[in-house]
Design an enzyme around this catalytic site. Structure first.
Site, PDB file in Angstrom:
ATOM      1  CG  ASP A 180      52.862  87.690  43.127  1.00 43.25           C
ATOM      2  OD1 ASP A 180      53.244  88.870  43.078  1.00 43.25           O
ATOM      3  OD2 ASP A 180      51.913  87.263  42.456  1.00 43.25           O
ATOM      4  CG  ASN A 220      49.406  81.229  32.197  1.00 42.08           C
ATOM      5  OD1 ASN A 220      48.962  82.066  32.985  1.00 42.08           O
ATOM      6  ND2 ASN A 220      50.541  80.580  32.421  1.00 42.08           N
ATOM      7  CG  HIS A 246      49.388  83.542  36.105  1.00 42.93           C
ATOM      8  ND1 HIS A 246      50.233  83.578  35.021  1.00 42.93           N
ATOM      9  CD2 HIS A 246      49.493  84.758  36.684  1.00 42.93           C
ATOM     10  CE1 HIS A 246      50.824  84.758  34.950  1.00 42.93           C
ATOM     11  NE2 HIS A 246      50.383  85.506  35.949  1.00 42.93           N
ATOM     12  CD  GLU A 306      52.609  80.448  35.818  1.00 43.17           C
ATOM     13  OE1 GLU A 306      51.564  80.645  35.187  1.00 43.17           O
ATOM     14  OE2 GLU A 306      53.649  81.115  35.634  1.00 43.17           O
TER      15      GLU A 306
END
Length: 261
Positions: free
Chosen positions: A67, A136, A138, A143
Protein backbone atom coordinates in the site's frame (compact mmCIF):
# COMPACT_ATOMS: atom_id res chain seq x y z
CA UNK A 1 -3.86 -21.90 9.52
CA UNK A 2 -0.54 -22.62 11.16
CA UNK A 3 0.08 -20.52 14.26
CA UNK A 4 3.58 -20.12 15.68
CA UNK A 5 3.82 -18.46 19.10
CA UNK A 6 7.22 -16.97 19.93
CA UNK A 7 8.59 -15.50 23.12
CA UNK A 8 9.10 -12.03 21.61
CA UNK A 9 9.05 -10.03 18.37
CA UNK A 10 12.69 -10.79 17.53
CA UNK A 11 12.14 -14.53 17.73
CA UNK A 12 9.01 -14.12 15.63
CA UNK A 13 11.06 -12.25 13.05
CA UNK A 14 13.63 -15.04 12.88
CA UNK A 15 10.97 -17.73 12.53
CA UNK A 16 9.19 -15.79 9.80
CA UNK A 17 12.44 -15.07 7.96
CA UNK A 18 13.38 -18.75 7.96
CA UNK A 19 10.02 -19.66 6.46
CA UNK A 20 10.20 -16.90 3.85
CA UNK A 21 13.78 -17.70 2.87
CA UNK A 22 13.02 -21.40 2.46
CA UNK A 23 10.16 -20.65 0.08
CA UNK A 24 12.01 -18.00 -1.92
CA UNK A 25 14.97 -20.35 -2.36
CA UNK A 26 12.78 -22.80 -4.28
CA UNK A 27 12.01 -20.22 -6.98
CA UNK A 28 14.39 -19.10 -9.76
CA UNK A 29 12.94 -15.57 -9.91
CA UNK A 30 11.17 -15.12 -6.57
CA UNK A 31 8.59 -12.43 -5.88
CA UNK A 32 8.10 -11.14 -2.33
CA UNK A 33 5.14 -9.12 -1.12
CA UNK A 34 6.28 -6.61 1.50
CA UNK A 35 4.42 -4.73 4.20
CA UNK A 36 5.19 -1.66 6.28
CA UNK A 37 4.40 -1.02 9.93
CA UNK A 38 6.34 -2.14 12.99
CA UNK A 39 5.47 -5.86 12.99
CA UNK A 40 7.54 -6.90 9.93
CA UNK A 41 10.70 -4.98 10.93
CA UNK A 42 12.33 -7.85 12.89
CA UNK A 43 11.66 -10.09 9.89
CA UNK A 44 13.45 -7.72 7.52
CA UNK A 45 16.40 -7.59 9.91
CA UNK A 46 16.51 -11.38 10.08
CA UNK A 47 16.24 -11.68 6.28
CA UNK A 48 19.11 -9.22 5.93
CA UNK A 49 21.22 -11.42 8.24
CA UNK A 50 20.51 -14.39 5.97
CA UNK A 51 21.44 -12.37 2.88
CA UNK A 52 24.67 -10.98 4.30
CA UNK A 53 25.75 -14.40 5.58
CA UNK A 54 25.25 -15.93 2.14
CA UNK A 55 22.35 -18.15 3.16
CA UNK A 56 19.79 -16.33 0.98
CA UNK A 57 20.34 -15.15 -2.60
CA UNK A 58 18.21 -12.12 -3.47
CA UNK A 59 20.00 -11.15 -6.66
CA UNK A 60 16.90 -11.92 -8.73
CA UNK A 61 14.28 -11.09 -6.12
CA UNK A 62 11.47 -8.71 -7.03
CA UNK A 63 9.16 -7.11 -4.48
CA UNK A 64 5.71 -5.52 -4.40
CA UNK A 65 4.49 -3.37 -1.52
CA UNK A 66 0.99 -3.65 -0.12
CA UNK A 67 0.00 0.00 0.00
CA UNK A 68 0.82 3.70 -0.17
CA UNK A 69 -0.80 6.95 0.95
CA UNK A 70 -2.63 8.96 -1.70
CA UNK A 71 -0.93 12.30 -2.34
CA UNK A 72 2.21 11.56 -0.34
CA UNK A 73 5.47 12.36 -2.22
CA UNK A 74 7.73 9.31 -2.41
CA UNK A 75 10.66 11.29 -1.00
CA UNK A 76 8.63 12.11 2.13
CA UNK A 77 10.09 9.94 4.89
CA UNK A 78 6.57 9.10 6.10
CA UNK A 79 5.61 7.58 2.76
CA UNK A 80 5.55 3.81 2.48
CA UNK A 81 7.84 4.09 -0.53
CA UNK A 82 10.48 5.58 1.79
CA UNK A 83 9.91 2.90 4.42
CA UNK A 84 10.25 0.12 1.86
CA UNK A 85 13.36 1.76 0.43
CA UNK A 86 15.08 1.87 3.84
CA UNK A 87 13.80 -1.33 5.47
CA UNK A 88 13.67 -3.64 2.44
CA UNK A 89 15.53 -2.39 -0.65
CA UNK A 90 18.60 -1.00 1.11
CA UNK A 91 18.65 -3.45 4.02
CA UNK A 92 18.50 -6.51 1.75
CA UNK A 93 20.55 -4.97 -1.05
CA UNK A 94 17.84 -5.31 -3.69
CA UNK A 95 17.86 -3.73 -7.13
CA UNK A 96 15.57 -0.68 -6.72
CA UNK A 97 14.22 -1.26 -10.25
CA UNK A 98 12.68 -4.51 -9.05
CA UNK A 99 10.89 -3.04 -6.03
CA UNK A 100 7.41 -1.71 -6.70
CA UNK A 101 5.08 0.45 -4.59
CA UNK A 102 1.50 1.51 -5.51
CA UNK A 103 1.41 4.97 -7.08
CA UNK A 104 -0.40 7.28 -4.71
CA UNK A 105 0.40 10.28 -6.90
CA UNK A 106 -1.12 8.94 -10.13
CA UNK A 107 -3.29 11.41 -12.01
CA UNK A 108 -5.65 8.50 -12.68
CA UNK A 109 -5.73 6.38 -9.52
CA UNK A 110 -8.05 3.76 -11.00
CA UNK A 111 -5.77 3.22 -14.00
CA UNK A 112 -2.77 3.09 -11.68
CA UNK A 113 -4.42 0.38 -9.60
CA UNK A 114 -5.12 -1.71 -12.69
CA UNK A 115 -1.52 -1.25 -13.80
CA UNK A 116 -0.29 -2.45 -10.40
CA UNK A 117 -2.41 -5.58 -10.62
CA UNK A 118 -1.04 -6.23 -14.12
CA UNK A 119 2.54 -5.75 -12.93
CA UNK A 120 2.03 -8.41 -10.25
CA UNK A 121 0.55 -10.81 -12.81
CA UNK A 122 3.33 -10.10 -15.30
CA UNK A 123 5.90 -10.91 -12.59
CA UNK A 124 4.32 -14.33 -12.20
CA UNK A 125 2.40 -13.60 -9.01
CA UNK A 126 3.63 -13.23 -5.45
CA UNK A 127 5.38 -16.24 -3.92
CA UNK A 128 5.29 -15.03 -0.30
CA UNK A 129 3.21 -12.14 1.00
CA UNK A 130 4.31 -10.59 4.30
CA UNK A 131 1.46 -9.06 6.30
CA UNK A 132 0.86 -7.22 9.53
CA UNK A 133 -2.59 -6.76 11.03
CA UNK A 134 -4.27 -3.62 12.29
CA UNK A 135 -5.99 -3.34 15.64
CA UNK A 136 -9.34 -3.50 13.82
CA UNK A 137 -8.31 -6.58 11.85
CA UNK A 138 -7.30 -4.89 8.61
CA UNK A 139 -4.61 -6.41 6.39
CA UNK A 140 -3.03 -4.11 3.87
CA UNK A 141 -5.40 -1.18 4.23
CA UNK A 142 -8.48 -3.33 3.70
CA UNK A 143 -10.59 -1.90 6.48
CA UNK A 144 -13.59 -3.70 8.04
CA UNK A 145 -16.38 -4.29 5.47
CA UNK A 146 -13.87 -4.67 2.61
CA UNK A 147 -14.91 -7.15 -0.06
CA UNK A 148 -13.12 -10.49 0.04
CA UNK A 149 -12.93 -10.28 -3.78
CA UNK A 150 -11.39 -6.78 -3.82
CA UNK A 151 -8.38 -5.90 -5.96
CA UNK A 152 -5.88 -3.02 -5.72
CA UNK A 153 -7.91 0.18 -5.22
CA UNK A 154 -8.24 3.44 -3.33
CA UNK A 155 -9.58 3.18 0.22
CA UNK A 156 -10.63 5.61 2.95
CA UNK A 157 -8.80 4.87 6.20
CA UNK A 158 -10.91 4.12 9.25
CA UNK A 159 -10.79 6.53 12.21
CA UNK A 160 -8.96 3.94 14.35
CA UNK A 161 -6.32 3.50 11.65
CA UNK A 162 -5.86 7.26 11.45
CA UNK A 163 -5.35 7.41 15.21
CA UNK A 164 -2.86 4.54 15.09
CA UNK A 165 -0.92 6.14 12.24
CA UNK A 166 -0.82 9.57 13.88
CA UNK A 167 2.29 8.54 15.82
CA UNK A 168 4.30 8.85 12.59
CA UNK A 169 3.27 12.50 12.16
CA UNK A 170 4.08 15.61 14.15
CA UNK A 171 1.44 17.10 16.40
CA UNK A 172 -0.94 19.20 14.34
CA UNK A 173 -0.07 17.53 11.04
CA UNK A 174 -2.87 15.94 9.06
CA UNK A 175 -2.69 12.18 8.63
CA UNK A 176 -3.59 11.20 5.03
CA UNK A 177 -7.12 9.84 4.92
CA UNK A 178 -6.81 7.83 1.69
CA UNK A 179 -4.49 5.14 0.43
CA UNK A 180 -3.97 2.76 -2.46
CA UNK A 181 -3.93 -0.82 -1.23
CA UNK A 182 -3.79 -4.31 -2.63
CA UNK A 183 -7.21 -5.88 -2.21
CA UNK A 184 -8.08 -8.97 -0.22
CA UNK A 185 -8.49 -10.88 -3.47
CA UNK A 186 -5.00 -9.78 -4.50
CA UNK A 187 -3.54 -10.89 -1.18
CA UNK A 188 -5.28 -14.25 -1.38
CA UNK A 189 -3.65 -14.86 -4.79
CA UNK A 190 -0.22 -15.05 -3.13
CA UNK A 191 1.08 -18.62 -2.99
CA UNK A 192 2.11 -18.27 0.66
CA UNK A 193 1.20 -15.73 3.34
CA UNK A 194 3.15 -14.93 6.50
CA UNK A 195 1.31 -12.65 8.95
CA UNK A 196 3.20 -11.11 11.87
CA UNK A 197 1.84 -9.49 15.00
CA UNK A 198 3.39 -8.42 18.27
CA UNK A 199 2.18 -6.69 21.40
CA UNK A 200 -1.01 -6.81 23.41
CA UNK A 201 -2.65 -4.16 21.20
CA UNK A 202 -2.92 -6.80 18.48
CA UNK A 203 -4.29 -9.61 20.68
CA UNK A 204 -7.97 -9.01 19.87
CA UNK A 205 -7.33 -8.76 16.13
CA UNK A 206 -5.19 -11.90 16.07
CA UNK A 207 -7.82 -13.89 17.96
CA UNK A 208 -10.57 -12.66 15.63
CA UNK A 209 -8.55 -13.45 12.51
CA UNK A 210 -7.44 -16.91 13.63
CA UNK A 211 -10.34 -18.21 15.70
CA UNK A 212 -13.30 -15.94 14.96
CA UNK A 213 -15.82 -16.35 12.18
CA UNK A 214 -14.70 -15.51 8.66
CA UNK A 215 -16.24 -12.07 8.32
CA UNK A 216 -15.70 -8.82 6.46
CA UNK A 217 -15.79 -7.16 9.88
CA UNK A 218 -12.34 -8.71 10.47
CA UNK A 219 -10.66 -8.66 7.05
CA UNK A 220 -7.73 -10.75 8.30
CA UNK A 221 -10.08 -13.66 8.92
CA UNK A 222 -10.15 -14.35 5.16
CA UNK A 223 -6.74 -15.99 5.67
CA UNK A 224 -8.56 -18.94 7.23
CA UNK A 225 -9.35 -19.83 3.61
CA UNK A 226 -5.77 -19.52 2.37
CA UNK A 227 -4.03 -22.77 1.50
CA UNK A 228 -0.65 -21.75 2.93
CA UNK A 229 -1.05 -19.15 5.69
CA UNK A 230 1.20 -19.00 8.73
CA UNK A 231 0.58 -16.63 11.64
CA UNK A 232 3.70 -15.76 13.64
CA UNK A 233 3.03 -13.88 16.88
CA UNK A 234 4.71 -13.11 20.17
CA UNK A 235 3.24 -14.11 23.52
CA UNK A 236 1.49 -10.77 24.03
CA UNK A 237 -0.28 -10.90 20.66
CA UNK A 238 -1.27 -14.52 21.35
CA UNK A 239 -2.85 -13.68 24.72
CA UNK A 240 -6.46 -14.09 23.56
CA UNK A 241 -6.06 -17.26 21.51
CA UNK A 242 -8.23 -19.98 23.05
CA UNK A 243 -6.17 -22.76 21.46
CA UNK A 244 -2.75 -21.26 22.24
CA UNK A 245 -1.59 -24.39 24.08
CA UNK A 246 -2.60 -26.52 21.11
CA UNK A 247 -0.69 -24.30 18.68
CA UNK A 248 2.41 -24.61 20.87
CA UNK A 249 1.98 -28.39 21.00
CA UNK A 250 1.65 -28.64 17.21
CA UNK A 251 4.77 -26.55 16.63
CA UNK A 252 6.80 -28.49 19.19
CA UNK A 253 5.86 -31.79 17.53
CA UNK A 254 6.29 -30.69 13.92
CA UNK A 255 9.17 -32.63 12.29
CA UNK A 256 12.26 -30.44 12.04
CA UNK A 257 12.64 -31.06 8.31
CA UNK A 258 9.23 -29.51 7.70
CA UNK A 259 9.40 -26.52 10.04
CA UNK A 260 10.38 -24.13 7.26
CA UNK A 261 7.41 -25.13 5.06
Amino acid sequence: MEVIICKDADEAGRQAAARIAAILSTRPDPVLGVATGSSPLPTYRALADLVHSGRLDVSRLRAFALDEYVGMPIDDERSYAATIRHEVTERLGLDPAGVHVPDGLASDIVAGCRAYEKAIRDAGGIDVQILGIGGNGHIGFNEPSSSFASRTRIKTLAPRTLRDNARYFKEGETVPTHCVTQGLGTIMDARHVVLLASGERKADAVAAAVEGPVSAMCPGSILQHHEHAVIVVDEAAAANLKLADYYRYVWQHKPEEYKDF
